[in-house]
Design a protein around this motif. Structure first.
Motif, PDB file in Angstrom:
ATOM      1  N   HIS A 103       3.956   1.625  -1.076  1.00 23.32           N
ATOM      2  CA  HIS A 103       4.615   1.807  -2.375  1.00 23.32           C
ATOM      3  C   HIS A 103       3.627   2.309  -3.427  1.00 23.32           C
ATOM      4  CE1 HIS A 103       8.822   0.505  -2.007  1.00 23.32           C
ATOM      5  NE2 HIS A 103       8.390  -0.192  -0.975  1.00 23.32           N
ATOM      6  N   TYR A 104       2.382   1.847  -3.346  1.00 22.66           N
ATOM      7  CA  TYR A 104       1.371   2.395  -4.261  1.00 22.66           C
ATOM      8  C   TYR A 104       1.215   3.897  -4.024  1.00 22.66           C
ATOM      9  CZ  TYR A 104      -3.074   4.125  -5.796  1.00 22.66           C
ATOM     10  OH  TYR A 104      -4.035   4.934  -6.352  1.00 22.66           O
ATOM     11  N   GLN A 105       1.087   4.283  -2.766  1.00 20.11           N
ATOM     12  CA  GLN A 105       0.904   5.700  -2.435  1.00 20.11           C
ATOM     13  C   GLN A 105       2.094   6.543  -2.884  1.00 20.11           C
ATOM     14  OE1 GLN A 105      -1.621   7.419  -0.988  1.00 20.11           O
ATOM     15  NE2 GLN A 105      -2.996   5.691  -0.761  1.00 20.11           N
ATOM     16  N   ALA A 114       4.522  -2.186  -5.655  1.00 17.17           N
ATOM     17  CA  ALA A 114       3.301  -2.446  -4.886  1.00 17.17           C
ATOM     18  C   ALA A 114       2.703  -3.792  -5.275  1.00 17.17           C
ATOM     19  CB  ALA A 114       2.287  -1.330  -5.129  1.00 17.17           C
ATOM     20  N   ARG A 115       2.653  -4.055  -6.575  1.00 17.82           N
ATOM     21  CA  ARG A 115       2.110  -5.331  -7.060  1.00 17.82           C
ATOM     22  C   ARG A 115       2.937  -6.508  -6.524  1.00 17.82           C
ATOM     23  NH1 ARG A 115      -0.570  -6.307 -12.231  1.00 17.82           N
ATOM     24  NH2 ARG A 115       0.243  -4.323 -13.022  1.00 17.82           N
ATOM     25  N   LEU A 166      -5.629  -1.980  -6.266  1.00 19.13           N
ATOM     26  CA  LEU A 166      -4.455  -1.736  -7.109  1.00 19.13           C
ATOM     27  C   LEU A 166      -4.793  -1.973  -8.580  1.00 19.13           C
ATOM     28  CD1 LEU A 166      -1.415  -1.091  -7.326  1.00 19.13           C
ATOM     29  CD2 LEU A 166      -0.986  -3.554  -7.123  1.00 19.13           C
ATOM     30  N   ASN A 182      -6.740  -5.039  -1.096  1.00 20.44           N
ATOM     31  CA  ASN A 182      -5.659  -4.188  -1.602  1.00 20.44           C
ATOM     32  C   ASN A 182      -5.381  -4.467  -3.076  1.00 20.44           C
ATOM     33  OD1 ASN A 182      -5.241  -2.919   0.848  1.00 20.44           O
ATOM     34  ND2 ASN A 182      -3.568  -4.251   1.476  1.00 20.44           N
ATOM     35  N   MET A 188       4.150   1.479  -8.634  1.00 17.20           N
ATOM     36  CA  MET A 188       3.065   0.530  -8.875  1.00 17.20           C
ATOM     37  C   MET A 188       3.549  -0.917  -8.961  1.00 17.20           C
ATOM     38  SD  MET A 188       0.525   2.475  -8.809  1.00 17.20           S
ATOM     39  CE  MET A 188       0.038   4.175  -9.023  1.00 17.20           C
ATOM     40  N   PHE A 246       0.831  -1.208   0.000  1.00 18.05           N
ATOM     41  CA  PHE A 246       0.000   0.000   0.000  1.00 18.05           C
ATOM     42  C   PHE A 246       0.866   1.259   0.000  1.00 18.05           C
ATOM     43  CE2 PHE A 246      -1.990   3.316   2.703  1.00 18.05           C
ATOM     44  CZ  PHE A 246      -3.027   3.677   1.860  1.00 18.05           C
ATOM     45  N   HIS A 279      -6.926   0.839  -9.936  1.00 17.81           N
ATOM     46  CA  HIS A 279      -6.171   2.056 -10.244  1.00 17.81           C
ATOM     47  C   HIS A 279      -5.268   1.881 -11.470  1.00 17.81           C
ATOM     48  CE1 HIS A 279      -7.509   4.529  -6.973  1.00 17.81           C
ATOM     49  NE2 HIS A 279      -7.124   3.669  -6.047  1.00 17.81           N
ATOM     50  N   LEU A 280      -4.882   0.645 -11.744  1.00 24.42           N
ATOM     51  CA  LEU A 280      -4.058   0.376 -12.925  1.00 24.42           C
ATOM     52  C   LEU A 280      -4.905   0.198 -14.187  1.00 24.42           C
ATOM     53  CD1 LEU A 280      -1.449  -2.111 -11.379  1.00 24.42           C
ATOM     54  CD2 LEU A 280      -1.041   0.255 -12.080  1.00 24.42           C
TER      55      LEU A 280
END
Length: 442
Positions: A63-65, A72-73, A107, A103, A69, A61, A110-111
Motif C-alpha cells: 500500500h505504501y508503494q 500502509a500505516r 514509512l 518497515n 500512506m 509495504f 518517508h512521511l
C-alpha cells in the motif's frame, strides 16, 4: 579529524542497513504490486493464522508503494499486533518484530516523521542486542523466515533461495512446523516442471512435512498431485481430501486450488467442475473460488473432448469469467484473453474481436502490452488468417524490453517465419531480429 556527528551513521544509512521489505524489494512494477495486493487479500486473515503478521507487513509495504500512506500505516500497525498475539509470549517484544519495525521506520521516514523513525530504529537496535543471531554474519531465524516467505510471494524464480532461507531459519528453530512446510512448498514450486517428475528426495521431504503438518491441506493436495504424476492411484484419497477441504473456509492456502488442478489433470475435468460448483454452493461469495471454478471450465472447453460441453455450461463459463474479471479489476487481462478465446470456441467471433478491441484500447503497462500483443498476434493468425498483421503484433511484443514467456514465444514465431523465407515480410523480420536489443535482467 572526523567530528562526532560525521562518525555517527546517518538516519538514511541506518535505514538502508535494515532487513525489511523496503530494502528487500527495489522498485516492483505497479502491475506486480496490484497482483500481490489481490493475492494477499485472497489468502485471508483468519484469526490465529500463522502468517498473519507477515501478511499485514507485506500488505503495508504494498500500500505504501501504491501511494496509500494511511492504509500502509494501519496495516503495519496491525502487523505489530498480529505478531504479538501469534507468538503468545510473556514479552510483547521479540525478534519477530524486527522486520515490522524496519518497515515502520521507513514509512515514518518517508512521511517526514523523523522522531518516530528514530524511535523505531532504537527499538530495532534493542531487539537485535537482546536477541542476537548465533553468528555475526547471519540473520535471526525470524528474519530469515519472513524474508523467505516474502520472496516466495514476490519472485517465482527465487523459490530455491526462499527454501534456503527457511532452512537457515530451521537450523536455529527446528520446531517451527509452518517454516518446514513452507520450505517444502518452495522446493516443490522451484522444481515443478511440466512433464517432469519431482525427484525422490523432494517427495520424501513432502511426505515428512505432511506427516508433521497433517492439517495443512494445501501441502496434502500438492503431495497427491505429485503422486498422481508418478502414476499412483490417488482417486480415493483425492475425494477424501476434497471432503476435508470443503469443510474449511476458502483461501489461497486452503488447498482448493491445487486440489481442483489435481482433479482436472488426473481425474476428470467434469468432476473438477462439479467439485468447484459444490464449493461455490457452500461459499458463494468467495472470489478466489469463482476464479478457480472459471479455470476448471476453461480447461474443459479447451480439452476438445469427444463430448462437447453443453451450451448451458459454456454460458456458465462465460458468466463466471465476466464476474471474475470484475472482481479482479487490476489484474484481469489474462482472464479477458481467456474469455475472448471462449467466445471464439463457442462461435461468437464478433464478441471475441470486440473484447480484443477493448483490450487494445485499454491503458496497460509494458508487461501487459506484451502479453496482449502476443495473444492478439496468435488470435488473428489462427482465427482470422491475417498473417502479416499477426507478424506486426509479434514484433510489438518482442520489442518491449521485458523478459517473459510471451516475448520468447513471439520471438520464436518471428524466427520461424524468417527461417522459412516464404512471407513477404521475411527480410523485414530478419532485419528486425538482427537489430533487436536484449533487455537487461532486473
Amino acid at each position: 579529524m572526523m567530528s562526532a556527528s560525521q562518525s555517527q551513521p546517518t538516519m538514511e544509512s541506518k535505514l538502508k542497513s535494515l532487513q525489511c521489505h523496503f530494502t528487500w524489494e527495489q522498485g516492483p512494477s505497479r502491475s506486480k504490486l496490484l497482483f500481490l495486493k489481490q493475492e494477499l487479500e485472497d489468502i485471508g486473515t483468519e484469526q490465529g493464522y500463522s502468517w498473519l503478521g507477515h501478511i499485514y507487513n507485506l500488505q503495508g509495504f504494498i500500500h505504501y508503494q501504491l501511494g496509500s500512506m494511511e492504509e500502509a500505516r494501519r496495516l503495519l500497525s496491525r502487523a505489530t499486533e498480529a505478531f504479538r498475539q501469534m507468538r503468545n509470549t510473556v514479552s510483547d517484544e521479540g525478534p519477530w518484530l524486527v522486520v515490522n519495525y524496519g518497515n515502520l521506520a521507513w514509512l515514518h521516514y518517508h512521511l517526514g516523521e523523523q522522531a518516530k523513525c528514530q524511535t523505531y530504529l532504537l527499538k530495532i537496535d534493542a531487539l537485535i542486542n537482546e536477541y542476537p543471531p548465533p553468528c555475526e554474519d547471519e540473520l535471526h531465524a525470524e528474519v530469515y523466515a519472513e524474508k523467505a516467505w516474502t520472496l516466495m510471494k514476490f519472485s517465482k524464480d527465487q523459490k530455491l533461495l526462499a527454501a534456503d532461507y527457511f532452512q537457515r531459519a530451521l537450523r536455529m528453530q527446528p520446531d517451527m512446523v509452518e517454516w518446514q512446510t513452507s520450505r517444502v512448498i518452495a522446493l516443490v514450486s522451484a522444481n515443478q516442471q511440466r512433464d517432469k517428475l519431482l525427484e525422490d528426495d523432494i517427495m520424501e521431504k513432502m511426505k515428512i512435512a505432511k506427516d508433521h503438518d497433517p492439517e495443512n491441506l494445501y501441502l496434502a493436495a500438492l503431495y497427491l498431485e505429485a503422486c498422481a504424476q508418478r502414476g499412483e492411484k490417488i482417486v480415493d484419497e483425492a475425494r477424501e481430501l476434497a471432503t476435508r477441504v470443503l469443510r474449511n473456509p476458502v483461501s489461497s492456502y486452503s488447498g482448493i486450488a491445487p486440489l481442483l488442478r489435481l482433479y482436472r489433470v488426473h481425474i476428470s475435468k467434469d468432476e473438477a467442475i462439479d467439485l468447484a460448483e459444490e464449493a461455490l454452493e457452500r461459499h458463494p461469495d468467495v472470489r478466489l473460488l469463482k476464479r478457480c471454478a472459471a479455470i476448471c471450465y476453461k480447461w474443459r472447453i479447451y480439452s476438445k473432448s469427444d463430448s462437447p460441453l453443453e451450451h448451458s455450461r459454456v454460458a456458465r463459463a462465460i458468466s463466471l469469467y465476466k464476474e471474475v474479471i470484475s472482481l479482479y479489476p487490476h489484474t484481469s487481462l489474462k482472464m479477458q484473453i481467456v474469455l475472448a478465446s471462449i467466445y471464439e470456441e463457442s462461435n461468437r467471433q464478433e464478441k471475441a474481436d470486440q473484447l480484443y478491441k477493448e483490450m487494445l484500447m485499454s491503458d496497460l503497462d509494458p508487461e501487459g502490452k506484451q502479453v496482449l500483443y502476443n495473444s492478439y498476434g496468435k488470435h488473428i493468425f489462427f482465427n482470422r488468417k491475417r498473417s502479416q498483421q499477426s507478424i506486426y503484433y509479434h514484433m510489438k511484443a518482442a520489442v518491449i524490453p521485458h523478459h517473459s514467456p510471451y516475448r520468447v514465444d513471439s520471438l520464436e514465431k518471428l524466427q520461424a517465419i524468417s527461417d522459412k523465407g516464404r512471407s513477404p515480410m521475411s527480410v523485414e523480420i530478419k532485419e528486425f531480429l538482427a537489430n533487436l536489443e536484449e533487455p537487461e535482467y532486473s
